[in-house]
Design a protein around this motif. Sequence first.
Motif, mmCIF file in Angstrom:
data_model
loop_
_atom_site.group_PDB
_atom_site.id
_atom_site.type_symbol
_atom_site.label_atom_id
_atom_site.label_comp_id
_atom_site.label_asym_id
_atom_site.label_seq_id
_atom_site.Cartn_x
_atom_site.Cartn_y
_atom_site.Cartn_z
ATOM 1 N N ASP A 48 18.858 65.293 -26.708
ATOM 2 C CA ASP A 48 19.908 65.657 -25.752
ATOM 3 C C ASP A 48 20.795 66.724 -26.369
ATOM 4 O O ASP A 48 21.953 66.847 -26.033
ATOM 5 C CB ASP A 48 20.756 64.426 -25.436
ATOM 6 N N TYR A 49 20.231 67.459 -27.332
ATOM 7 C CA TYR A 49 21.085 68.240 -28.206
ATOM 8 C C TYR A 49 20.563 69.657 -28.383
ATOM 9 O O TYR A 49 20.213 70.060 -29.494
ATOM 10 C CB TYR A 49 21.138 67.522 -29.564
ATOM 11 N N PRO A 50 20.465 70.419 -27.275
ATOM 12 C CA PRO A 50 20.020 71.792 -27.454
ATOM 13 C C PRO A 50 21.050 72.559 -28.287
ATOM 14 O O PRO A 50 22.233 72.298 -28.114
ATOM 15 C CB PRO A 50 19.971 72.335 -26.018
ATOM 16 N N ALA A 107 18.089 64.802 -36.102
ATOM 17 C CA ALA A 107 18.827 64.824 -34.842
ATOM 18 C C ALA A 107 20.184 65.482 -35.055
ATOM 19 O O ALA A 107 21.183 65.035 -34.511
ATOM 20 C CB ALA A 107 18.993 63.407 -34.307
ATOM 21 N N GLY A 108 20.195 66.504 -35.885
ATOM 22 C CA GLY A 108 21.476 67.137 -36.201
ATOM 23 C C GLY A 108 22.428 66.122 -36.799
ATOM 24 O O GLY A 108 23.621 66.158 -36.544
ATOM 25 N N MET A 109 21.881 65.194 -37.587
ATOM 26 C CA MET A 109 22.724 64.095 -38.066
ATOM 27 C C MET A 109 23.445 64.450 -39.361
ATOM 28 O O MET A 109 22.846 64.979 -40.291
ATOM 29 C CB MET A 109 21.921 62.809 -38.246
ATOM 30 N N THR A 110 24.730 64.131 -39.391
ATOM 31 C CA THR A 110 25.582 64.479 -40.525
ATOM 32 C C THR A 110 25.622 63.324 -41.518
ATOM 33 O O THR A 110 25.806 62.174 -41.107
ATOM 34 C CB THR A 110 27.009 64.752 -40.012
HETATM 35 N N1 ARG Z 1 26.317 65.741 -36.125
HETATM 36 C C1 ARG Z 1 26.811 64.671 -35.349
HETATM 37 C C2 ARG Z 1 26.575 63.348 -36.049
HETATM 38 O O1 ARG Z 1 25.848 63.259 -36.993
HETATM 39 C C3 ARG Z 1 26.239 64.621 -33.941
HETATM 40 C C4 ARG Z 1 24.757 64.621 -33.843
HETATM 41 C C5 ARG Z 1 24.288 64.341 -32.445
HETATM 42 N N2 ARG Z 1 22.868 64.547 -32.342
HETATM 43 C C6 ARG Z 1 22.130 64.397 -31.212
HETATM 44 N N3 ARG Z 1 20.858 64.642 -31.262
HETATM 45 N N4 ARG Z 1 22.683 64.049 -30.098
HETATM 46 O O2 ARG Z 1 27.131 62.355 -35.696
#
Ligand code: ARG
Length: 501
Positions: A48-50, A107-110
């Motif tokens: 859900d993360y373009p 998932a762009g996870m921090t």
């Molecule tokens: N970078 C943020 C986190 O790690 C948001 C990541 C959201 N990623 C997604 N695929 N919706 O919390």
Amino acid sequence: MNPKKWLFPTLLAMVVAVGTIAHPFNTFPGNAQSSVGKDELVMITSPDYPPYEFYNTAGGERKIVGFDVDIANTLARELGFKLKIQESDFNGLIPALQAGRADFVMAGMTPTPERKKNVDFSIVYYEAKDTIVSLKGSNLKTPADLKGKNVGVQLGTIQEQNAQAIAKKTPMQIKQLNKVPDIIQEIRAKRIEAAIVEDTVAQGFIQSNPDLEYVEIPSEEQSGSAIVFPKGSKLVEPFNKVLYKMKGSNELETLAKKWFSQNTTALDAQKATAAAPKKGGLNINFGRLSLDDYLFILKGIPTTLLFTLSSVFLGLIAATGLSLLKISRFKPLQWFANAYTSVFRGTPLLLQLSLIYYAIPQLFGFDITPLQAGVTTFTLNSGAYMSETIRAGIQAVDKGQSEASMSLGVPYAMMMKDVILPQALKNILPALVNETVSLLKDSSLVSTVGVVETLRASQIVGANKYIYFEPLLTAGLLYYLMVMGLTSAASTLERRLKRSE
Ligand code: ARG
């Protein structure tokens, strides 16, 4: 009478049927299992993360693409693995790793200290900052401006935490949503005034929605994205090696340019179709969806039907077994069947589904695919409901029938199978059709565990095109047609049975 005779074959049939019917489900995308030691790696993401990860529905295909997916493909290729991609809402990603459903998350996870207690991270492969997204001209420039406002964030993200930190100083209402496109939609619907979203993601949404704007929140802390692994995973080191190599050779930068530069093709495609609200009149236009979008939604139908029919079939077997227990003379069997029914009727179906989907891997250590979890839950649940119907049907069959059979010396099992049950079934057919119709509609609940059936397919299309109404109406029409088909087939069957009386 000996209902035990029935119990064993019924249970056996159930197990065999679940096994055979559920097996082909394994070929659905998103149903893989964690597979270290094999030649395939399973990645799980929240598409859900373009431009990090999102559905590309071109050609009616369901394909997850984006910056993270490109990196994952390179990593897998370099390390000699095939790559399989699963999906879940963002807040289900770490639980999925812990349940052994996947080998890694992108998932762009921090990386955060709390997360590090439960999972391992690679090096950071991309830096990011938070922004405030709002309707153009709303003049929300700093966290202090959010005072008293409704602010949307994605559930389980660091943006949620950051919003909570801001709220300590500047009181505001935080609204947690499962998906980023939902948050954007909420702003446009004016249900919330602002959202906190990462910069590159905000940028993409703003390009597609010219009625929105964003400002960066200044902060000393650097945040960014890293790959996530189960604690102690052997993959961390080899992944880091490749990531360093990709950094050194500028491959990462090239990919970042491809996905994050202003005129990305994927974002352009979305921009072209983004819902520009019309002035005046009804804002509805089915032409905003392409043929591919409709195809994508249509492809959810086989999954919906497969799911419904196998659940009804297995549920019917379970229900017959249960109803025989209910009319047995042996009290404990009755108690068991009644307790079972009361538990499954007394708790929400959605809760049963989540419990079965998430608890089974944790309790028993083997993975269950979303569709298997769905079929199991719906079989158990509809078994409970239908068992009552069948019991009533059996008891409504004239007593003389069983007395006659018994005086002729017909054994219990044969009497049930050949005399009582066929008559009972004929009488309760309408009730069973009702149950099937509700199952068909309730099957949309499996969308919550990541099965792409009709409803979920329409939501994916909606999220990609930033429109909600048209895809949902399309799905509604499809469900209606399926139910109509089902009921007319049932009334034909009923007429046939009547004639054969
Ligand atoms: N970078 C943020 C986190 O790690 C948001 C990541 C959201 N990623 C997604 N695929 N919706 O919390």
